[in-house]
Design a protein around this motif. Structure first.
Motif, PDB file in Angstrom:
ATOM      1  N   SER A 129      22.268  59.111  46.351  1.00  0.00           N
ATOM      2  CA  SER A 129      22.593  57.682  46.443  1.00  0.00           C
ATOM      3  C   SER A 129      21.467  56.785  45.947  1.00  0.00           C
ATOM      4  CB  SER A 129      22.955  57.308  47.879  1.00  0.00           C
ATOM      5  OG  SER A 129      21.859  57.507  48.752  1.00  0.00           O
ATOM      6  N   ASN A 130      20.236  57.266  46.023  1.00  0.00           N
ATOM      7  CA  ASN A 130      19.124  56.449  45.513  1.00  0.00           C
ATOM      8  C   ASN A 130      19.142  56.347  43.992  1.00  0.00           C
ATOM      9  OD1 ASN A 130      16.562  54.979  46.024  1.00  0.00           O
ATOM     10  ND2 ASN A 130      15.673  56.676  44.849  1.00  0.00           N
ATOM     11  N   GLU A 131      19.847  57.268  43.340  1.00  0.00           N
ATOM     12  CA  GLU A 131      19.881  57.284  41.879  1.00  0.00           C
ATOM     13  C   GLU A 131      21.032  56.470  41.313  1.00  0.00           C
ATOM     14  OE1 GLU A 131      20.132  61.360  40.766  1.00  0.00           O
ATOM     15  OE2 GLU A 131      18.453  61.968  42.025  1.00  0.00           O
ATOM     16  N   THR A 132      22.063  56.217  42.107  1.00  0.00           N
ATOM     17  CA  THR A 132      23.239  55.539  41.579  1.00  0.00           C
ATOM     18  C   THR A 132      22.987  54.039  41.462  1.00  0.00           C
ATOM     19  OG1 THR A 132      24.264  55.183  43.741  1.00  0.00           O
ATOM     20  CG2 THR A 132      24.711  57.282  42.643  1.00  0.00           C
ATOM     21  N   GLU A 133      23.901  53.350  40.796  1.00  0.00           N
ATOM     22  CA  GLU A 133      23.729  51.918  40.542  1.00  0.00           C
ATOM     23  C   GLU A 133      24.826  51.068  41.194  1.00  0.00           C
ATOM     24  OE1 GLU A 133      21.405  51.660  36.375  1.00  0.00           O
ATOM     25  OE2 GLU A 133      23.450  52.449  36.197  1.00  0.00           O
ATOM     26  N   TYR A 134      25.572  51.686  42.089  1.00  0.00           N
ATOM     27  CA  TYR A 134      26.642  50.989  42.802  1.00  0.00           C
ATOM     28  C   TYR A 134      26.550  51.315  44.287  1.00  0.00           C
ATOM     29  CZ  TYR A 134      28.869  50.071  38.268  1.00  0.00           C
ATOM     30  OH  TYR A 134      29.134  49.644  36.996  1.00  0.00           O
ATOM     31  N   PHE A 135      26.846  50.327  45.128  1.00  0.00           N
ATOM     32  CA  PHE A 135      26.943  50.532  46.563  1.00  0.00           C
ATOM     33  C   PHE A 135      28.294  50.002  47.029  1.00  0.00           C
ATOM     34  CE2 PHE A 135      22.348  50.180  45.849  1.00  0.00           C
ATOM     35  CZ  PHE A 135      21.896  51.338  46.483  1.00  0.00           C
ATOM     36  N   ILE A 136      28.955  50.740  47.896  1.00  0.00           N
ATOM     37  CA  ILE A 136      30.257  50.346  48.434  1.00  0.00           C
ATOM     38  C   ILE A 136      30.045  49.754  49.826  1.00  0.00           C
ATOM     39  CG2 ILE A 136      32.576  51.104  49.042  1.00  0.00           C
ATOM     40  CD1 ILE A 136      31.851  51.330  46.034  1.00  0.00           C
ATOM     41  N   VAL A 173      36.647  47.832  43.274  1.00  0.00           N
ATOM     42  CA  VAL A 173      37.070  49.148  42.775  1.00  0.00           C
ATOM     43  C   VAL A 173      38.496  49.438  43.224  1.00  0.00           C
ATOM     44  CG1 VAL A 173      36.555  51.615  42.726  1.00  0.00           C
ATOM     45  CG2 VAL A 173      34.678  49.959  42.937  1.00  0.00           C
ATOM     46  N   GLU A 174      39.327  49.812  42.277  1.00  0.00           N
ATOM     47  CA  GLU A 174      40.683  50.268  42.583  1.00  0.00           C
ATOM     48  C   GLU A 174      40.778  51.749  42.251  1.00  0.00           C
ATOM     49  OE1 GLU A 174      43.333  48.859  43.996  1.00  0.00           O
ATOM     50  OE2 GLU A 174      42.129  47.068  44.386  1.00  0.00           O
ATOM     51  N   MET A 175      41.235  52.515  43.219  1.00  0.00           N
ATOM     52  CA  MET A 175      41.326  53.960  43.031  1.00  0.00           C
ATOM     53  C   MET A 175      42.779  54.382  42.895  1.00  0.00           C
ATOM     54  SD  MET A 175      39.404  56.927  45.109  1.00  0.00           S
ATOM     55  CE  MET A 175      39.134  58.483  44.261  1.00  0.00           C
ATOM     56  N   GLU A 243      32.753  42.617  38.267  1.00  0.00           N
ATOM     57  CA  GLU A 243      33.200  43.798  37.537  1.00  0.00           C
ATOM     58  C   GLU A 243      34.314  44.458  38.336  1.00  0.00           C
ATOM     59  OE1 GLU A 243      30.426  46.480  35.298  1.00  0.00           O
ATOM     60  OE2 GLU A 243      30.986  47.900  36.867  1.00  0.00           O
ATOM     61  N   VAL A 244      35.415  44.743  37.684  1.00  0.00           N
ATOM     62  CA  VAL A 244      36.526  45.458  38.304  1.00  0.00           C
ATOM     63  C   VAL A 244      36.580  46.858  37.703  1.00  0.00           C
ATOM     64  CG1 VAL A 244      39.023  45.588  38.569  1.00  0.00           C
ATOM     65  CG2 VAL A 244      37.855  43.393  38.828  1.00  0.00           C
ATOM     66  N   VAL A 245      36.446  47.861  38.555  1.00  0.00           N
ATOM     67  CA  VAL A 245      36.387  49.245  38.106  1.00  0.00           C
ATOM     68  C   VAL A 245      37.642  49.977  38.567  1.00  0.00           C
ATOM     69  CG1 VAL A 245      35.156  51.435  38.306  1.00  0.00           C
ATOM     70  CG2 VAL A 245      33.867  49.293  38.181  1.00  0.00           C
ATOM     71  N   PHE A 246      38.303  50.649  37.633  1.00  0.00           N
ATOM     72  CA  PHE A 246      39.391  51.544  37.997  1.00  0.00           C
ATOM     73  C   PHE A 246      38.844  52.968  38.022  1.00  0.00           C
ATOM     74  CE2 PHE A 246      42.017  47.940  37.146  1.00  0.00           C
ATOM     75  CZ  PHE A 246      43.113  48.111  37.983  1.00  0.00           C
ATOM     76  N   LEU A 247      38.977  53.581  39.183  1.00  0.00           N
ATOM     77  CA  LEU A 247      38.522  54.956  39.366  1.00  0.00           C
ATOM     78  C   LEU A 247      39.779  55.817  39.455  1.00  0.00           C
ATOM     79  CD1 LEU A 247      35.702  55.973  41.851  1.00  0.00           C
ATOM     80  CD2 LEU A 247      37.532  57.502  41.168  1.00  0.00           C
ATOM     81  N   LEU A 248      40.040  56.560  38.399  1.00  0.00           N
ATOM     82  CA  LEU A 248      41.288  57.298  38.266  1.00  0.00           C
ATOM     83  C   LEU A 248      41.021  58.784  38.499  1.00  0.00           C
ATOM     84  CD1 LEU A 248      42.487  55.433  35.052  1.00  0.00           C
ATOM     85  CD2 LEU A 248      42.915  54.812  37.447  1.00  0.00           C
ATOM     86  N   ALA A 249      41.396  59.254  39.678  1.00  0.00           N
ATOM     87  CA  ALA A 249      41.104  60.638  40.060  1.00  0.00           C
ATOM     88  C   ALA A 249      42.222  61.566  39.616  1.00  0.00           C
ATOM     89  CB  ALA A 249      40.924  60.735  41.577  1.00  0.00           C
TER      90      ALA A 249
END
Length: 317
Positions: A129-136, A173-175, A243-249
């Motif tokens: 988590s320290n390496e990522t650039e997003y927090f939820i 974020v929309e999943m 920023e709106v991110v679509f996370l498509l699993a």
């Protein structure tokens, strides 16, 4: 819903408070997530609420959704939580409540919600988590005042700016899990249209920014966000273009369904539309993994082995 909790609630969740044992349990249990909701909190397990704790009459009221038990009797602690021992009783009940929910989810799958919680954990609390650039900061975010109902909200904080907490931007974020979730009344195009209405309003946008700021700071104080703070860290300030991110699993790369839907989507005016392309495997989110609409459609065409439309071919000639 969708707001930070009161100072009194925070004190009760922190060391010395009557709810601190619950915070400690979430800190050491990676299957649990704490969400802040104005006058109540939700503790999530596998994307479902295992404990709803509401600030009421000077104390708290704890509830568990007995629908998970499929009609079987459930032995629960007393609802009223006034003393630390009352909180301890709910903490002690969590393993049994988990088993009830496990049985329920074996019959009624809620994959999208489970993955929401996993995304939040990987970016907030995991070893990377320290390496990522997003927090939820929240999942299943809903705020009637803003007309917002979102899978996840949070902030984007580029690694190169981690020593400047004023350089955070809002992220929604929309999943979507599987190709069956791409269309219909809760599909991609509908979400984009709804978000254009919300994010075009500067008052709603500013209110959302303040909520994300407050939630992030409270989660940080509770030890539920993990990153290396610089020595002069004060508090994160959220501003700028959303920023709106679509996370498509688990998209089927052979299907053209997603590409057909996106061919009808126009670039929005009031936010940056992005599609998360995972860094190999996992849900650690980085700016380099976010593709704009044009690049994402190019990727889909490559995967499905579909030729670009004629006007694209002409432009490339």
């Amino acid at each position: 819903m969708g707001k930070a909790i009161s100072e009194k609630f925070m004190k009760d969740l922190q060391e010395g408070g009557r709810l601190h044992e619950l915070t400690e349990r979430v800190q050491r249990d990676d299957t649990l997530m704490l969400a802040l909701r104005d006058h109540y909190i939700n503790i999530y397990y596998r994307g479902g609420s295992i404990l709803h704790l509401e600030d009421k009459n000077g104390g708290y009221v704890g509830t568990f959704d007995t629908n998970y038990a499929q009609g079987k009797p459930v032995k629960l602690p007393p609802n009223v939580v006034q003393e630390p021992k009352d909180c301890s009783a709910w903490v002690a009940a969590l393993p049994e409540l988990k088993e009830i929910m496990n049985s329920h989810f074996a019959r009624k799958h809620k994959s999208e919600r489970e993955f929401q919680q996993l995304v939040a954990w990987e970016n907030n609390r995991s070893a990377i988590s320290n390496e990522t650039e997003y927090f939820i900061t929240d999942i299943e975010f809903a705020d009637p005042d803003q007309g917002a109902k979102l899978d996840m909200v949070g902030l984007k904080w580029l690694s190169k700016n981690k020593k400047d907490e004023t350089r955070c931007t809002p992220v929604l974020v929309e999943m979507k899990y599987g190709i069956g979730a791409y269309d219909g009344t809760a599909g991609i195009a509908k979400h984009i249209a709804d978000l254009e209405k919300i994010l075009a309003d500067p008052i709603k946008r500013e209110s959302l920014n303040r909520t994300i700021e407050q939630q992030f700071e409270q989660l940080l104080q509770l030890g539920l966000v993990r990153f290396n703070k610089h020595v002069k860290y004060d508090r994160a300030i959220v501003s700028g273009r959303p920023e709106v991110v679509f996370l498509l699993a688990n998209n089927n790369p052979r299907s053209t369904k997603l590409l057909n839907i996106l061919d009808e989507v126009k670039e929005p005016a009031d936010f940056d539309l992005r599609f998360f392309n995972a860094s190999f495997a996992g849900y650690g989110m980085h700016n380099a993994c976010m593709l704009d609409l044009t690049k994402f459609k190019e990727l889909l065409r490559q995967l499905a082995k579909v030729s670009p439309p004629a006007h694209f071919a002409g432009a490339d000639a």
